[in-house]
Design a protein around this motif. Structure first.
Motif, PDB file in Angstrom:
ATOM      1  N   GLY A 127       0.788  -1.387   0.081  1.00 55.64           N
ATOM      2  CA  GLY A 127       0.371  -0.075   0.076  1.00 55.64           C
ATOM      3  C   GLY A 127       1.224   1.052   0.343  1.00 55.64           C
ATOM      4  O   GLY A 127       1.807   1.183   0.120  1.00 55.64           O
ATOM      5  N   VAL A 128       0.029   2.297  -0.183  1.00 60.68           N
ATOM      6  CA  VAL A 128       1.133   3.568  -0.504  1.00 60.68           C
ATOM      7  C   VAL A 128       1.250   4.435   1.251  1.00 60.68           C
ATOM      8  O   VAL A 128       0.943   4.282   1.813  1.00 60.68           O
ATOM      9  CB  VAL A 128      -0.147   5.026  -1.119  1.00 60.68           C
ATOM     10  N   ARG A 129       2.507   5.042   1.002  1.00 56.14           N
ATOM     11  CA  ARG A 129       3.587   5.171   2.484  1.00 56.14           C
ATOM     12  C   ARG A 129       4.371   6.061   1.987  1.00 56.14           C
ATOM     13  O   ARG A 129       4.347   6.298   0.733  1.00 56.14           O
ATOM     14  CB  ARG A 129       4.293   4.369   2.222  1.00 56.14           C
ATOM     15  N   PRO A 130       4.112   7.375   3.162  1.00 61.71           N
ATOM     16  CA  PRO A 130       5.496   8.770   3.347  1.00 61.71           C
ATOM     17  C   PRO A 130       6.640   8.330   1.934  1.00 61.71           C
ATOM     18  O   PRO A 130       7.282   7.791   2.589  1.00 61.71           O
ATOM     19  CB  PRO A 130       5.258   9.570   4.077  1.00 61.71           C
ATOM     20  N   THR A 131       6.360   9.292   0.997  1.00 60.63           N
ATOM     21  CA  THR A 131       7.921   8.956   0.627  1.00 60.63           C
ATOM     22  C   THR A 131       8.484  10.307   0.627  1.00 60.63           C
ATOM     23  O   THR A 131       7.421  11.104   0.287  1.00 60.63           O
ATOM     24  CB  THR A 131       7.720   8.429  -0.888  1.00 60.63           C
ATOM     25  N   THR A 132       9.854  10.545   0.147  1.00 58.89           N
ATOM     26  CA  THR A 132      10.292  11.623  -0.343  1.00 58.89           C
ATOM     27  C   THR A 132      10.229  11.493  -2.064  1.00 58.89           C
ATOM     28  O   THR A 132      10.345  10.265  -2.430  1.00 58.89           O
ATOM     29  CB  THR A 132      11.798  12.205   0.345  1.00 58.89           C
TER      30      THR A 132
END
Length: 396
Positions: free
Chosen positions: A374-379
């Motif tokens: 699933g989607v997670r925070p990224t830089t």
């Protein structure tokens, strides 16, 4: 502090001419004493449900090597070499070092960078190819560290693109294969009797299929991960043919995988290198040259899985065995990494494409190499609106 580090620190005020304050070398990390082994493996497999007995089994590989992984020493040596190269080029950026899974941890490195006034970081990782675990996960790690240190919004981290196609990364492999092949021929084997086996880390097929970018048409059938390795192997094979004249036969090669982990019920990329060795022996091969083209240094997975397990398999099968070194701190590899940095600070030359793949953007495309959980925070790779928005909306 001395040598190139002191030179970089003394000229850090000149960094204002660049869009970044520092380079961040991000590594995998590894245990430095026996007591570190299981805690390190728990870090690596966190939230993946890997049973303790499997960790203990892998832990024995480290214990057989003294309970110490060489990867931290190798990454530090690469950091030092890269710092020297940048100073020699007049690029006054200090090279920081932070690991994903062990000291020095990314979170500590980012905290120190923030406290010292370095708020714009350009990241280089010790993984060359496109996939979730080798690319996007690092950007998630960066975002998690920024969130944990309350630096999100004040510290930015961009990442250079995957560098699998850099000649400075690939040519050391070609030299190693050519040397091994010359030894095989001098030892009485013919080119037809020698199989070149390129190896890389196996990953779940679902992760491979979604590696790279859908917008670039890279998803499906192994995705960018497999395509990039095959293209890199073709390039090395072509270079070897040029380096070893009068082969007297075909140059035989294929791509195999190693270091599989996870549930046996989950499909992973195959064939395993040991299975390939058995197939080649049955087909009449007399020697094999194993090329760990998926790795940048000779860490535990290379030393154990190839120098121990694969070499033992080859010996049991009656195959002569050569294992080619990884680039490590080869000056060409260090220069290739410096080229990527130079290109991002306005000091680089146009990129020279050497592989038979479409040109890639300078930074990771939005949504590339999706996280299978699933989607997670990224830089961002470079001001990607999609990824920055995700990171900016994260909560602790």
């Amino acid at each position: 502090m001395s040598g190139p580090e002191a030179a970089a620190a003394a000229t850090v005020s000149a960094a204002s001419e660049f869009p970044y304050d520092a380079v961040l070398l991000a590594g995998f990390g590894g245990p430095e004493k026996p007591a570190d082994v299981l805690p390190f493996l728990r870090n690596v497999t966190a939230a993946r449900g890997v049973p303790e007995e499997r960790l203990a089994e892998v832990g024995r590989h480290y214990e057989a090597l003294g309970g110490v992984s060489p990867i931290n020493e190798q990454t530090d040596a690469l950091r030092t070499a890269l710092q020297t190269e940048l100073v020699d080029r007049g690029i006054a950026l200090p090279v920081l070092w932070g690991n994903r899974n062990w000291n020095p941890y990314l979170i500590d490195t980012l905290r120190e960078a923030r406290d010292s006034g370095r708020h714009r970081l350009l990241a280089v990782t010790t993984s060359a190819y496109s996939s979730y675990s080798s690319c996007r996960q690092y950007r998630e790690n960066f975002a998690a560290a920024l969130i944990e240190t309350d630096a999100l919004g004040t510290v930015s981290i961009d990442k250079v693109r995957p560098y699998f196609d850099q000649p400075g990364f690939l040519d050391p492999f070609a030299d190693g294969v050519a040397q091994a092949l010359r030894e095989a021929l001098a030892g009485g084997l013919t080119a037809d009797e020698v199989q070149i086996i390129f190896t890389t880390h196996s990953i779940p097929t679902a992760m491979a299929d979604t590696s790279g970018s859908a917008t670039l048409g890279e998803h499906g059938n192994g995705g960018a991960y497999v395509a990039q390795h095959l293209a890199a192997a073709r390039y090395v094979a072509e270079q070897v043919a040029d380096r070893v004249p009068h082969l007297g036969g075909e140059l035989n090669w294929q791509l195999a995988y190693q270091s599989r982990s996870g549930s046996p019920s989950t499909p992973w990329l195959e064939p395993d290198v040991n299975d390939v060795l058995a197939e080649q022996a049955a087909a009449g091969a007399r020697g094999v040259i194993v090329v760990p083209i998926g790795f940048v240094s000779d860490h535990v997975e290379v030393i154990w899985d190839l120098d121990r397990e694969a070499a033992d398999t080859a010996g049991d099968l009656g195959l002569r065995f050569w294992r080619v070194p990884t680039p490590g701190t080869d000056p060409r590899f260090v220069s290739a990494l410096a080229d990527l940095i130079a290109g991002r600070v306005g000091r680089g030359l146009p990129h020279e494409a050497v592989l038979d793949l479409p040109a890639r953007p300078l930074a990771c495309a939005p949504g590339c190499c999706a996280n299978p959980r699933g989607v997670r925070p990224t830089t961002s790779g470079q001001d990607s609106a999609d990824d920055v928005a995700v990171a900016g909306g994260a909560s602790r």
